[in-house]
Enzyme design. Structure first.
Site, PDB file in Angstrom:
ATOM      1  N   PHE A  13       0.814  -1.215   0.000  1.00 53.93           N
ATOM      2  CA  PHE A  13       0.000   0.000   0.000  1.00 53.93           C
ATOM      3  C   PHE A  13       0.852   1.272   0.000  1.00 53.93           C
ATOM      4  O   PHE A  13       0.766   2.101  -0.908  1.00 53.93           O
ATOM      5  CB  PHE A  13      -0.928  -0.032   1.212  1.00 53.93           C
ATOM      6  CG  PHE A  13      -1.614   1.257   1.513  1.00 53.93           C
ATOM      7  CD1 PHE A  13      -2.271   1.972   0.515  1.00 53.93           C
ATOM      8  CD2 PHE A  13      -1.604   1.769   2.798  1.00 53.93           C
ATOM      9  CE1 PHE A  13      -2.910   3.176   0.800  1.00 53.93           C
ATOM     10  CE2 PHE A  13      -2.246   2.959   3.090  1.00 53.93           C
ATOM     11  CZ  PHE A  13      -2.894   3.668   2.092  1.00 53.93           C
ATOM     12  N   LYS A  35       7.696  -9.733  -2.961  1.00 50.82           N
ATOM     13  CA  LYS A  35       7.371 -11.139  -3.248  1.00 50.82           C
ATOM     14  C   LYS A  35       5.914 -11.334  -3.640  1.00 50.82           C
ATOM     15  O   LYS A  35       5.479 -12.452  -3.900  1.00 50.82           O
ATOM     16  CB  LYS A  35       7.733 -12.037  -2.072  1.00 50.82           C
ATOM     17  CG  LYS A  35       6.942 -11.805  -0.795  1.00 50.82           C
ATOM     18  CD  LYS A  35       7.374 -12.822   0.267  1.00 50.82           C
ATOM     19  CE  LYS A  35       6.585 -12.651   1.557  1.00 50.82           C
ATOM     20  NZ  LYS A  35       6.981 -13.651   2.583  1.00 50.82           N
ATOM     21  N   THR A 100       9.492 -12.479   8.327  1.00 49.21           N
ATOM     22  CA  THR A 100       9.615 -11.370   7.380  1.00 49.21           C
ATOM     23  C   THR A 100      10.154 -10.111   8.034  1.00 49.21           C
ATOM     24  O   THR A 100      11.101  -9.488   7.537  1.00 49.21           O
ATOM     25  CB  THR A 100       8.248 -11.068   6.730  1.00 49.21           C
ATOM     26  OG1 THR A 100       7.823 -12.207   5.986  1.00 49.21           O
ATOM     27  CG2 THR A 100       8.343  -9.871   5.793  1.00 49.21           C
ATOM     28  N   THR A 134       6.437   1.818  12.316  1.00 53.85           N
ATOM     29  CA  THR A 134       5.075   2.111  12.739  1.00 53.85           C
ATOM     30  C   THR A 134       5.047   2.674  14.156  1.00 53.85           C
ATOM     31  O   THR A 134       5.947   2.391  14.966  1.00 53.85           O
ATOM     32  CB  THR A 134       4.222   0.824  12.699  1.00 53.85           C
ATOM     33  OG1 THR A 134       2.955   1.058  13.323  1.00 53.85           O
ATOM     34  CG2 THR A 134       4.911  -0.301  13.466  1.00 53.85           C
ATOM     35  N   ASP A 135       3.999   3.444  14.458  1.00 59.69           N
ATOM     36  CA  ASP A 135       3.823   3.936  15.828  1.00 59.69           C
ATOM     37  C   ASP A 135       3.362   2.830  16.779  1.00 59.69           C
ATOM     38  O   ASP A 135       3.356   3.007  18.000  1.00 59.69           O
ATOM     39  CB  ASP A 135       2.835   5.104  15.865  1.00 59.69           C
ATOM     40  CG  ASP A 135       1.410   4.700  15.513  1.00 59.69           C
ATOM     41  OD1 ASP A 135       1.217   3.642  14.880  1.00 59.69           O
ATOM     42  OD2 ASP A 135       0.483   5.452  15.856  1.00 59.69           O
ATOM     43  N   GLU A 136       2.987   1.671  16.220  1.00 60.22           N
ATOM     44  CA  GLU A 136       2.556   0.548  17.055  1.00 60.22           C
ATOM     45  C   GLU A 136       3.657   0.109  18.028  1.00 60.22           C
ATOM     46  O   GLU A 136       3.377  -0.519  19.046  1.00 60.22           O
ATOM     47  CB  GLU A 136       2.156  -0.638  16.179  1.00 60.22           C
ATOM     48  CG  GLU A 136       0.945  -0.404  15.300  1.00 60.22           C
ATOM     49  CD  GLU A 136      -0.352  -0.858  15.952  1.00 60.22           C
ATOM     50  OE1 GLU A 136      -0.292  -1.331  17.101  1.00 60.22           O
ATOM     51  OE2 GLU A 136      -1.393  -0.728  15.307  1.00 60.22           O
ATOM     52  N   TYR A 160       2.903  -8.318  15.784  1.00 59.59           N
ATOM     53  CA  TYR A 160       3.272  -7.389  14.710  1.00 59.59           C
ATOM     54  C   TYR A 160       4.131  -6.254  15.249  1.00 59.59           C
ATOM     55  O   TYR A 160       5.220  -5.974  14.742  1.00 59.59           O
ATOM     56  CB  TYR A 160       2.025  -6.817  14.040  1.00 59.59           C
ATOM     57  CG  TYR A 160       2.294  -5.554  13.248  1.00 59.59           C
ATOM     58  CD1 TYR A 160       3.141  -5.579  12.143  1.00 59.59           C
ATOM     59  CD2 TYR A 160       1.711  -4.335  13.607  1.00 59.59           C
ATOM     60  CE1 TYR A 160       3.411  -4.424  11.427  1.00 59.59           C
ATOM     61  CE2 TYR A 160       1.968  -3.178  12.895  1.00 59.59           C
ATOM     62  CZ  TYR A 160       2.823  -3.224  11.798  1.00 59.59           C
ATOM     63  OH  TYR A 160       3.093  -2.081  11.096  1.00 59.59           O
ATOM     64  N   LYS A 164       8.156  -5.354  14.508  1.00 65.06           N
ATOM     65  CA  LYS A 164       8.611  -4.081  13.949  1.00 65.06           C
ATOM     66  C   LYS A 164       9.574  -3.378  14.911  1.00 65.06           C
ATOM     67  O   LYS A 164      10.550  -2.748  14.484  1.00 65.06           O
ATOM     68  CB  LYS A 164       7.421  -3.187  13.636  1.00 65.06           C
ATOM     69  CG  LYS A 164       6.569  -3.670  12.481  1.00 65.06           C
ATOM     70  CD  LYS A 164       7.335  -3.670  11.161  1.00 65.06           C
ATOM     71  CE  LYS A 164       7.558  -2.268  10.628  1.00 65.06           C
ATOM     72  NZ  LYS A 164       8.210  -2.281   9.291  1.00 65.06           N
ATOM     73  N   ASN A 189      -1.373   5.375  11.503  1.00 67.24           N
ATOM     74  CA  ASN A 189      -2.156   4.645  10.499  1.00 67.24           C
ATOM     75  C   ASN A 189      -2.279   5.436   9.200  1.00 67.24           C
ATOM     76  O   ASN A 189      -2.687   6.596   9.204  1.00 67.24           O
ATOM     77  CB  ASN A 189      -3.558   4.381  11.043  1.00 67.24           C
ATOM     78  CG  ASN A 189      -3.531   3.521  12.285  1.00 67.24           C
ATOM     79  OD1 ASN A 189      -3.615   2.313  12.209  1.00 67.24           O
ATOM     80  ND2 ASN A 189      -3.405   4.156  13.433  1.00 67.24           N
ATOM     81  N   ASN A 190      -1.939   4.785   8.092  1.00 65.36           N
ATOM     82  CA  ASN A 190      -2.082   5.399   6.777  1.00 65.36           C
ATOM     83  C   ASN A 190      -3.413   5.003   6.144  1.00 65.36           C
ATOM     84  O   ASN A 190      -3.926   3.912   6.390  1.00 65.36           O
ATOM     85  CB  ASN A 190      -0.958   4.937   5.846  1.00 65.36           C
ATOM     86  CG  ASN A 190       0.354   5.667   6.065  1.00 65.36           C
ATOM     87  OD1 ASN A 190       1.044   6.028   5.127  1.00 65.36           O
ATOM     88  ND2 ASN A 190       0.734   5.871   7.318  1.00 65.36           N
ATOM     89  N   LYS A 199      -8.218  -3.610   5.852  1.00 64.47           N
ATOM     90  CA  LYS A 199      -7.881  -2.500   6.739  1.00 64.47           C
ATOM     91  C   LYS A 199      -9.140  -1.704   7.081  1.00 64.47           C
ATOM     92  O   LYS A 199     -10.123  -1.694   6.334  1.00 64.47           O
ATOM     93  CB  LYS A 199      -6.833  -1.596   6.095  1.00 64.47           C
ATOM     94  CG  LYS A 199      -5.511  -2.289   5.796  1.00 64.47           C
ATOM     95  CD  LYS A 199      -4.770  -2.653   7.076  1.00 64.47           C
ATOM     96  CE  LYS A 199      -3.385  -3.202   6.764  1.00 64.47           C
ATOM     97  NZ  LYS A 199      -2.588  -3.434   7.970  1.00 64.47           N
ATOM     98  N   LEU A 200      -9.102  -0.967   8.188  1.00 66.15           N
ATOM     99  CA  LEU A 200     -10.319  -0.402   8.782  1.00 66.15           C
ATOM    100  C   LEU A 200     -11.120   0.500   7.840  1.00 66.15           C
ATOM    101  O   LEU A 200     -12.342   0.307   7.680  1.00 66.15           O
ATOM    102  CB  LEU A 200      -9.957   0.384  10.045  1.00 66.15           C
ATOM    103  CG  LEU A 200     -11.150   1.067  10.721  1.00 66.15           C
ATOM    104  CD1 LEU A 200     -12.178   0.066  11.198  1.00 66.15           C
ATOM    105  CD2 LEU A 200     -10.676   1.946  11.870  1.00 66.15           C
TER     106      LEU A 200
END
Length: 255
Positions: A13, A35, A100, A134-136, A160, A164, A189-190, A199-200
């Protein structure tokens, strides 16, 4: 002056939107290594016949293939976006995220580091490895706490986020230990064109158009910060040119 950008996960994305932006400048050459998993957007891109665009269907854990691509095409910048990125999927199948996001990052950065060592002093100085994260990694906040900053502690709450966070720390260590020119970005979140429909935001839109029930997480009390993917892309390109080596930058809309 022509610049060559290598994008890992360029059919995802954020990656596909980044590539579309880069190719608007005729002086840019883009190498996309992906991939092509379930969430890839390769079929939506409009630059397959562009001579400035080169696509390689490879896993970043294939060190031999990655080394060959990098040594032959000699990128000026590497932006590492390849990742498993869906929190719910990481809960159901954490192993693929570890493979990954952690091992893949290790393989890519060690290959990139060997390439960097072979460059001339001038090329070495201008080269950048951008770790797109990510901010996660910071965990969660309530409304009474201050917003996250680049100094916030890592408190990942899902496989996840943990994978990261691990990737971030791996790249940081290559700067601290070896002087490798890395910069890390942590974005909220993008949303935007071609986002995978699980995705949401696209999920909610699709449910609305079908007059179906909209899924709600927990009690529906969570608040998230969202940034348009084009704004994130603009920030990434700005950081390549102006960011300080070894630093990390939070990218968000503060909403």
């Amino acid at each position: 002056m022509t610049k060559t950008y290598l994008i890992s996960g360029g059919s995802g994305f954020i990656g596909s939107n980044l590539i579309n932006t880069l190719l608007q400048n005729k002086n840019n050459t883009v190498i996309n290594i992906d991939k092509l998993t379930y969430a890839s957007n390769e079929k939506f891109t409009s630059h397959k016949k562009n001579s400035s665009y080169k696509f390689f269907k490879n896993d970043i854990n294939d060190k031999i293939a990655i080394k060959k691509i990098i040594s032959q095409l000699k990128p000026d910048y590497i932006l590492h976006l390849a990742a498993e990125s869906h929190v719910d999927r990481s809960i159901d199948n954490p192993e693929s995220f570890i493979y990954t996001n952690i091992l893949g990052t290790y393989n890519l950065i060690t290959t990139a580091y060997d390439y960097w060592l072979s460059l001339t002093p001038k090329k070495k100085k201008s080269f950048r490895f951008i770790m797109v994260s990510t901010d996660e990694v910071y965990g969660s906040l309530n409304n009474k706490k201050k917003k996250f900053s680049e100094e916030s502690h890592y408190r990942p709450n899902s496989p996840y986020a943990a994978s990261k966070a691990s990737a971030d720390l791996i790249t940081r260590s290559w700067f601290k230990t070896y002087g490798f020119p890395i910069i890390t970005t942590n974005t909220s979140n993008n949303y935007g064109p071609w986002q995978f429909p699980e995705k949401l935001i696209p999920l909610t839109i699709n449910k609305c158009t079908r007059n179906e029930k909209i899924p709600v997480y927990g009690a529906g009390n969570q608040i998230r910060d969202w940034i348009h993917v084009d704004d994130n892309v603009s920030a990434l390109l700005f950081i390549i040119k102006n960011g300080k080596i070894g630093e990390k930058y939070n990218i968000c809309s503060c909403n």
